[in-house]
Design a protein around this motif. Structure first.
Motif, PDB file in Angstrom:
ATOM      1  N   LEU A   1       0.748  -0.976   0.109  1.00 29.66           N
ATOM      2  CA  LEU A   1       0.020  -0.068   0.250  1.00 29.66           C
ATOM      3  C   LEU A   1       1.020   1.149   0.324  1.00 29.66           C
ATOM      4  CD1 LEU A   1      -3.279   0.923   0.518  1.00 29.66           C
ATOM      5  CD2 LEU A   1      -2.474   1.334   2.608  1.00 29.66           C
ATOM      6  N   MET A   2       0.488   1.435  -1.113  1.00 25.95           N
ATOM      7  CA  MET A   2       1.533   2.931  -0.826  1.00 25.95           C
ATOM      8  C   MET A   2       1.287   4.522  -0.844  1.00 25.95           C
ATOM      9  SD  MET A   2       4.970   2.337  -3.656  1.00 25.95           S
ATOM     10  CE  MET A   2       5.953   3.461  -3.164  1.00 25.95           C
ATOM     11  N   GLY A   3       0.475   5.161   0.000  1.00 20.63           N
ATOM     12  CA  GLY A   3      -0.445   6.467   0.034  1.00 20.63           C
ATOM     13  C   GLY A   3      -1.927   5.687  -0.328  1.00 20.63           C
ATOM     14  N   ASP A   4      -3.008   5.750  -1.682  1.00 17.74           N
ATOM     15  CA  ASP A   4      -3.962   5.436  -2.334  1.00 17.74           C
ATOM     16  C   ASP A   4      -3.915   4.507  -3.171  1.00 17.74           C
ATOM     17  OD1 ASP A   4      -3.261   7.572  -4.229  1.00 17.74           O
ATOM     18  OD2 ASP A   4      -4.987   8.677  -4.347  1.00 17.74           O
ATOM     19  N   LYS A   5      -2.717   4.248  -3.198  1.00 18.80           N
ATOM     20  CA  LYS A   5      -2.525   2.968  -4.423  1.00 18.80           C
ATOM     21  C   LYS A   5      -2.134   1.690  -3.668  1.00 18.80           C
ATOM     22  CE  LYS A   5      -2.318   6.033  -7.657  1.00 18.80           C
ATOM     23  NZ  LYS A   5      -4.069   5.973  -8.363  1.00 18.80           N
ATOM     24  N   LEU A   6      -2.883   0.622  -3.775  1.00 19.74           N
ATOM     25  CA  LEU A   6      -2.446  -0.531  -3.728  1.00 19.74           C
ATOM     26  C   LEU A   6      -1.856  -1.605  -4.555  1.00 19.74           C
ATOM     27  CD1 LEU A   6      -3.010  -3.278  -1.496  1.00 19.74           C
ATOM     28  CD2 LEU A   6      -5.310  -3.880  -2.230  1.00 19.74           C
ATOM     29  N   MET A   7      -1.992  -2.451  -4.539  1.00 17.89           N
ATOM     30  CA  MET A   7       0.047  -2.776  -5.754  1.00 17.89           C
ATOM     31  C   MET A   7      -0.330  -4.044  -4.937  1.00 17.89           C
ATOM     32  SD  MET A   7       2.260  -0.210  -6.720  1.00 17.89           S
ATOM     33  CE  MET A   7       2.442   1.338  -5.529  1.00 17.89           C
ATOM     34  N   VAL A   8      -0.747  -5.010  -6.141  1.00 18.28           N
ATOM     35  CA  VAL A   8      -0.949  -6.301  -5.110  1.00 18.28           C
ATOM     36  C   VAL A   8       0.147  -7.309  -6.559  1.00 18.28           C
ATOM     37  CG1 VAL A   8      -2.993  -8.027  -5.552  1.00 18.28           C
ATOM     38  CG2 VAL A   8      -3.420  -6.278  -4.832  1.00 18.28           C
ATOM     39  N   SER A   9       0.501  -7.995  -6.501  1.00 22.66           N
ATOM     40  CA  SER A   9       1.044  -8.595  -7.456  1.00 22.66           C
ATOM     41  C   SER A   9       1.153 -10.657  -7.719  1.00 22.66           C
ATOM     42  CB  SER A   9       2.984  -7.982  -7.842  1.00 22.66           C
ATOM     43  OG  SER A   9       3.691  -8.344  -6.474  1.00 22.66           O
ATOM     44  N   ALA A  10       1.601 -11.304  -9.366  1.00 25.75           N
ATOM     45  CA  ALA A  10       1.418 -11.909  -8.783  1.00 25.75           C
ATOM     46  C   ALA A  10       1.962 -12.953  -9.882  1.00 25.75           C
ATOM     47  CB  ALA A  10       0.241 -13.066  -8.539  1.00 25.75           C
ATOM     48  N   GLY A  11       2.898 -12.550 -10.174  1.00 20.30           N
ATOM     49  CA  GLY A  11       3.077 -12.469 -11.468  1.00 20.30           C
ATOM     50  C   GLY A  11       3.264 -11.340 -12.975  1.00 20.30           C
ATOM     51  N   GLY A  12       2.559 -10.477 -12.303  1.00 18.18           N
ATOM     52  CA  GLY A  12       2.630  -8.956 -12.849  1.00 18.18           C
ATOM     53  C   GLY A  12       1.937  -8.374 -11.669  1.00 18.18           C
ATOM     54  N   THR A  13       1.325  -6.499 -11.629  1.00 17.90           N
ATOM     55  CA  THR A  13       0.919  -6.172 -11.198  1.00 17.90           C
ATOM     56  C   THR A  13      -0.281  -5.056 -11.118  1.00 17.90           C
ATOM     57  OG1 THR A  13       3.428  -5.624 -10.005  1.00 17.90           O
ATOM     58  CG2 THR A  13       1.998  -3.804  -9.200  1.00 17.90           C
ATOM     59  N   LEU A  14      -1.120  -5.330 -10.176  1.00 17.58           N
ATOM     60  CA  LEU A  14      -2.537  -4.549 -10.450  1.00 17.58           C
ATOM     61  C   LEU A  14      -2.210  -3.359  -9.851  1.00 17.58           C
ATOM     62  CD1 LEU A  14      -4.871  -4.734 -11.887  1.00 17.58           C
ATOM     63  CD2 LEU A  14      -6.019  -6.456 -10.172  1.00 17.58           C
ATOM     64  N   THR A  15      -2.782  -2.363 -10.090  1.00 18.55           N
ATOM     65  CA  THR A  15      -3.434  -1.575  -9.082  1.00 18.55           C
ATOM     66  C   THR A  15      -4.243  -1.187  -8.602  1.00 18.55           C
ATOM     67  OG1 THR A  15      -0.420  -0.277  -9.864  1.00 18.55           O
ATOM     68  CG2 THR A  15      -1.884   1.708  -8.620  1.00 18.55           C
ATOM     69  N   PHE A  16      -4.315  -0.690  -7.674  1.00 19.25           N
ATOM     70  CA  PHE A  16      -6.117  -0.824  -7.362  1.00 19.25           C
ATOM     71  C   PHE A  16      -5.688   1.206  -7.066  1.00 19.25           C
ATOM     72  CE2 PHE A  16      -6.335  -4.908  -6.605  1.00 19.25           C
ATOM     73  CZ  PHE A  16      -7.665  -5.101  -7.988  1.00 19.25           C
ATOM     74  N   ASP A  17      -7.224   1.468  -7.171  1.00 19.33           N
ATOM     75  CA  ASP A  17      -7.169   3.341  -6.024  1.00 19.33           C
ATOM     76  C   ASP A  17      -7.727   2.753  -4.926  1.00 19.33           C
ATOM     77  OD1 ASP A  17      -5.349   4.863  -8.163  1.00 19.33           O
ATOM     78  OD2 ASP A  17      -7.550   4.672  -9.654  1.00 19.33           O
ATOM     79  N   VAL A  18      -7.336   3.059  -3.998  1.00 24.94           N
ATOM     80  CA  VAL A  18      -7.988   2.557  -2.957  1.00 24.94           C
ATOM     81  C   VAL A  18      -8.649   4.221  -2.853  1.00 24.94           C
ATOM     82  CG1 VAL A  18      -7.696   2.636  -0.217  1.00 24.94           C
ATOM     83  CG2 VAL A  18      -6.593   1.812  -1.702  1.00 24.94           C
ATOM     84  N   ILE A  19     -10.167   3.948  -2.334  1.00 25.04           N
ATOM     85  CA  ILE A  19     -11.194   4.715  -2.463  1.00 25.04           C
ATOM     86  C   ILE A  19     -11.162   5.426  -0.751  1.00 25.04           C
ATOM     87  CG2 ILE A  19     -13.206   5.506  -2.813  1.00 25.04           C
ATOM     88  CD1 ILE A  19     -11.483   5.392  -5.432  1.00 25.04           C
ATOM     89  N   SER A  20     -11.634   4.131  -0.035  1.00 28.09           N
ATOM     90  CA  SER A  20     -12.010   4.277   0.874  1.00 28.09           C
ATOM     91  C   SER A  20     -11.370   3.198   1.755  1.00 28.09           C
ATOM     92  CB  SER A  20     -12.983   4.882   1.314  1.00 28.09           C
ATOM     93  OG  SER A  20     -14.118   3.874   1.111  1.00 28.09           O
ATOM     94  N   ILE A  21     -11.067   2.713   3.490  1.00 25.00           N
ATOM     95  CA  ILE A  21     -10.443   1.960   3.439  1.00 25.00           C
ATOM     96  C   ILE A  21     -11.680   2.398   5.260  1.00 25.00           C
ATOM     97  CG2 ILE A  21      -9.827   0.532   5.345  1.00 25.00           C
ATOM     98  CD1 ILE A  21      -7.727   0.602   2.942  1.00 25.00           C
ATOM     99  N   SER A  22     -12.968   2.166   5.868  1.00 28.52           N
ATOM    100  CA  SER A  22     -13.090   2.419   6.947  1.00 28.52           C
ATOM    101  C   SER A  22     -13.994   1.792   7.647  1.00 28.52           C
ATOM    102  CB  SER A  22     -13.923   3.427   7.050  1.00 28.52           C
ATOM    103  OG  SER A  22     -15.543   3.329   6.273  1.00 28.52           O
ATOM    104  N   GLY A  23     -13.881   1.550   8.884  1.00 31.61           N
ATOM    105  CA  GLY A  23     -13.914  -0.039   9.649  1.00 31.61           C
ATOM    106  C   GLY A  23     -13.911  -1.295   8.795  1.00 31.61           C
ATOM    107  N   SER A  24     -15.099  -2.084   8.534  1.00 28.30           N
ATOM    108  CA  SER A  24     -14.836  -3.318   7.625  1.00 28.30           C
ATOM    109  C   SER A  24     -15.359  -2.896   6.391  1.00 28.30           C
ATOM    110  CB  SER A  24     -16.098  -3.889   8.692  1.00 28.30           C
ATOM    111  OG  SER A  24     -17.654  -3.217   8.863  1.00 28.30           O
ATOM    112  N   LEU A  25     -15.226  -1.933   5.565  1.00 34.19           N
ATOM    113  CA  LEU A  25     -15.733  -1.849   4.473  1.00 34.19           C
ATOM    114  C   LEU A  25     -14.740  -0.902   3.621  1.00 34.19           C
ATOM    115  CD1 LEU A  25     -18.936   0.085   4.846  1.00 34.19           C
ATOM    116  CD2 LEU A  25     -18.734  -2.234   4.269  1.00 34.19           C
TER     117      LEU A  25
END
Length: 147
Positions: free
Chosen positions: A96-120
């Motif tokens: 997690l880098m700022g508001d970017k979530l980078m997930v990799s498994a052979g390649g990298t997928l970048t998600f924009d994290v719009i929000s994380i609060s509690g269980s959502l």
């Protein structure tokens, strides 16, 4: 539409595509402690733009088909796809880098994290393409609940 999203996500994990877009989040929400754990998609909104105009806007509730992540504190985890009563699991690394979530498994997928609060948690990914000279933009907004 759901099946296409699942195929796209799986392909992204194989390094086919890397996506990025803008989002707004507070720095307080964006910390690794908030993302650790198991997350299951509850709804997916797909918006399609053709030449800058919205041509499709659809929201699907994730009941029998859904995505899940298990984010571990050591930066590893699993991506799980449930579709038509079957599941597949891919081992991942994540950061997690700022508001970017980078997930990799052979390649990298970048998600924009719009929000994380509690269980959502709300993640978004954008894909842009040009076909026959027309620009298309696909925006997937995925709502997750912590399980």
């Amino acid at each position: 539409m759901k099946r296409n999203l699942f195929r796209v996500l799986t392909g992204l994990f194989l390094g086919v595509l890397s996506v990025m877009s803008l989002s707004s989040c507070s720095k307080e929400e964006m910390n690794e402690k908030n993302i650790i754990g198991k997350w299951q998609s509850s709804s997916i909104t797909t918006k399609v733009y053709e030449a800058g105009k919205l041509v499709s806007d659809r929201t699907d509730n994730c009941v029998d088909n859904y995505l899940a992540f298990n984010f571990k504190s050591d930066g590893t985890g699993q991506y799980i796809m449930y579709e038509e009563g079957e599941s597949s699991t891919i081992q991942i690394n994540w950061v997690l880098m700022g508001d970017k979530l980078m997930v990799s498994a052979g390649g990298t997928l970048t998600f924009d994290v719009i929000s994380i609060s509690g269980s959502l948690m709300v993640l978004e990914m954008t894909e842009e393409d040009t076909y026959n000279g027309i620009k298309y933009k696909y925006v997937e907004t995925i709502n997750f609940k912590k399980i």
